[in-house]
Design an enzyme around this catalytic site. Structure first.
Site, PDB file in Angstrom:
ATOM      1  CE  LYS A 112      86.892  47.603  54.132  1.00  0.00           C
ATOM      2  NZ  LYS A 112      86.777  48.828  54.815  1.00  0.00           N
ATOM      3  CE  LYS A 193      86.453  44.415  59.628  1.00  0.00           C
ATOM      4  NZ  LYS A 193      86.871  45.598  60.487  1.00  0.00           N
ATOM      5  CE  LYS A 196      81.570  51.262  60.837  1.00  0.00           C
ATOM      6  NZ  LYS A 196      82.867  51.432  60.103  1.00  0.00           N
TER       7      LYS A 196
HETATM    8  N1  AQP Z   1      84.063  42.684  63.876  1.00  0.00           N
HETATM    9  C1  AQP Z   1      84.906  43.531  64.651  1.00  0.00           C
HETATM   10  N2  AQP Z   1      85.205  42.950  65.964  1.00  0.00           N
HETATM   11  C2  AQP Z   1      85.986  43.797  66.799  1.00  0.00           C
HETATM   12  N3  AQP Z   1      85.880  45.315  66.330  1.00  0.00           N
HETATM   13  C3  AQP Z   1      85.661  45.620  65.169  1.00  0.00           C
HETATM   14  N4  AQP Z   1      85.736  46.865  64.861  1.00  0.00           N
HETATM   15  C4  AQP Z   1      85.250  46.886  63.458  1.00  0.00           C
HETATM   16  N5  AQP Z   1      84.565  45.603  63.248  1.00  0.00           N
HETATM   17  C5  AQP Z   1      85.157  44.872  64.339  1.00  0.00           C
HETATM   18  C6  AQP Z   1      86.483  47.930  65.394  1.00  0.00           C
HETATM   19  O1  AQP Z   1      85.577  49.210  65.187  1.00  0.00           O
HETATM   20  C7  AQP Z   1      86.132  50.299  64.926  1.00  0.00           C
HETATM   21  C8  AQP Z   1      85.817  50.640  63.679  1.00  0.00           C
HETATM   22  O2  AQP Z   1      86.381  51.343  62.617  1.00  0.00           O
HETATM   23  P1  AQP Z   1      86.211  51.538  61.453  1.00  0.00           P
HETATM   24  O3  AQP Z   1      84.865  52.127  61.137  1.00  0.00           O
HETATM   25  O4  AQP Z   1      87.295  52.994  61.196  1.00  0.00           O
HETATM   26  O5  AQP Z   1      86.830  50.477  60.453  1.00  0.00           O
HETATM   27  P2  AQP Z   1      86.508  49.049  60.234  1.00  0.00           P
HETATM   28  O6  AQP Z   1      87.417  48.273  61.423  1.00  0.00           O
HETATM   29  O7  AQP Z   1      86.771  48.883  58.776  1.00  0.00           O
HETATM   30  O8  AQP Z   1      84.952  48.824  60.714  1.00  0.00           O
HETATM   31  P3  AQP Z   1      84.067  47.984  59.762  1.00  0.00           P
HETATM   32  O9  AQP Z   1      82.749  47.845  60.807  1.00  0.00           O
HETATM   33  O10 AQP Z   1      84.486  46.573  59.056  1.00  0.00           O
HETATM   34  O11 AQP Z   1      83.752  49.092  58.746  1.00  0.00           O
HETATM   35  P4  AQP Z   1      83.748  48.828  57.044  1.00  0.00           P
HETATM   36  O12 AQP Z   1      82.657  47.890  56.814  1.00  0.00           O
HETATM   37  O13 AQP Z   1      83.215  50.246  56.703  1.00  0.00           O
HETATM   38  O14 AQP Z   1      85.172  48.489  56.748  1.00  0.00           O
HETATM   39  C9  AQP Z   1      87.761  49.797  64.926  1.00  0.00           C
HETATM   40  O15 AQP Z   1      88.414  50.163  66.146  1.00  0.00           O
HETATM   41  C10 AQP Z   1      87.660  48.379  64.782  1.00  0.00           C
HETATM   42  O16 AQP Z   1      88.766  47.582  65.392  1.00  0.00           O
END
Ligand code: AQP
Length: 328
Positions: A112, A193, A196
């Site tokens: 990030k 990965k 969102k």
């Molecule tokens: N691509 C993924 N595959 C499997 N699991 C995923 N998770 C996120 N992306 C994937 C799981 O969803 C939960 C969300 O966690 P979060 O919102 O706290 O953070 P994150 O992992 O950083 O999710 P994003 O979607 O990637 O958000 P941004 O873009 O804001 O950083 C967690 O349990 C994660 O494992």
């Protein structure tokens, strides 16, 4: 007494099927077996620089999606992280014992911060806040996607460190592994990965995407020119699509490969689109109903915050006492 489960999702964007398959779909499955606490982690979300209006909207959306995916407020505690001050307070106590080098080595921080001109301390300290979320409730199990494995390891290190300095205070948490916990990758770049906050809309399938949009995104998902259905690291785009298929149907990748052997990518993608659409349909229908009654939603999250506050403030007092702060 049942073991406790804690998890959360950031309202930093529309939820993807990565969030759904890696985390959300597993939340409701734990409700009967464990004492469950699920949080919308809005304090974490502001590390993304999200604007206030979007944060506000996404926060309601995620709360409604928690309920739409089967979380029952009579079984689980559901609340916003910012409604429980102990999260930020505990973070400070953990912050002062965390080695800087360990934070700088975290994969998510490196990925990030590489995209930023100015790197904020909040992004670096994110794993400490997450560790605090978990230990504040004495959670034994944490259902998160595979991408969060390193953060759980970090939490375990911090528990060991705190307990070592101040005496046995926190329970050692474990990642709760589930069958559909595969890491879902971007549809446009299968080496990163699905997230969102990805700016490319075609890279992610969102839980609330309409069926036509889902079909379009899967059809335009990056594959390769080999043309044969196989599951290997030379065909990463296809591998990711097979993982999505497998996570929803619970068929193994081998079964899927043999089912589609000799068929083209078009047939496979068409079926996958239908499978995804049907998996999301009930959640989308529930969501529409739930989001239309903001009054009821408010009642649920306020009640959740009261319950969470009761548990969290007791734990924080215990922590403060161990540290040596004077009792008020
Ligand atoms: N691509 C993924 N595959 C499997 N699991 C995923 N998770 C996120 N992306 C994937 C799981 O969803 C939960 C969300 O966690 P979060 O919102 O706290 O953070 P994150 O992992 O950083 O999710 P994003 O979607 O990637 O958000 P941004 O873009 O804001 O950083 C967690 O349990 C994660 O494992």
């Amino acid at each position: 007494m049942k073991d406790r489960v804690f998890s959360g999702i950031q309202p930093s964007g529309n939820l993807t099927i990565g969030n759904y398959l890696g985390a959300l779909s597993n939340f409701s499955k734990q409700q009967d077996k464990y004492d469950c606490i699920y949080c919308v982690v809005d304090l974490h979300a502001i590390t993304s620089g999200i604007d206030p209006k979007t944060l506000h909207e996404r926060s309601f959306e995620i709360m409604a999606l928690y309920l739409a995916s089967g979380l029952d407020p009579n079984k689980s505690i559901i609340f916003y992280q910012s409604h429980v001050p102990a999260h930020a307070e505990l973070m400070w106590a953990l912050n002062v014992i965390t080695p800087l080098g360990q934070l700088q080595r975290m994969t998510q921080f490196k990925a990030k911060s590489a995209k930023k001109d100015e790197i904020q301390a909040g992004l670096l300290n994110y794993p400490i806040l997450m560790a605090g979320d978990i230990v504040l409730y004495d959670a034994k199990y944490v259902p998160v996607g595979d991408d969060q494995r390193q953060h759980i390891e970090f939490t375990r290190d911090l528990v060991e460190k705190f307990n070592g300095i101040y005496g046995e205070t926190f329970i050692m948490p474990e990642m709760l592994k589930t069958k559909s916990g595969a890491r879902i990758m971007s549809l446009q770049d299968p080496t990163s990965k699905m997230s969102k906050s990805d700016e490319d809309d075609k890279a992610s399938i969102f839980i609330l995407d309409e069926p036509k949009r889902i079909e379009k995104k899967i059809k335009s998902a990056v594959t390769d020119s080999l043309g044969n259905i196989d599951y290997n690291n030379e065909q990463l785009g296809l591998k990711n699509l097979i993982n999505i298929y497998s996570a929803i149907t619970l068929k193994s990748p081998e079964e899927i490969v043999s089912e589609y052997s000799g068929k083209g990518y078009g047939a496979f993608k068409g079926d996958l689109a239908q499978i995804v659409v049907e998996a999301l349909r009930p959640i989308q229908e529930n969501y529409k109903e739930i989001i239309s009654d903001k009054g009821e939603l408010e009642r649920i999250y306020k009640d959740g915050a009261d319950k969470a506050n009761e548990i969290a403030s007791k734990k924080l007092s215990e922590v403060y006492e161990k540290i040596g702060f004077v009792k008020k």
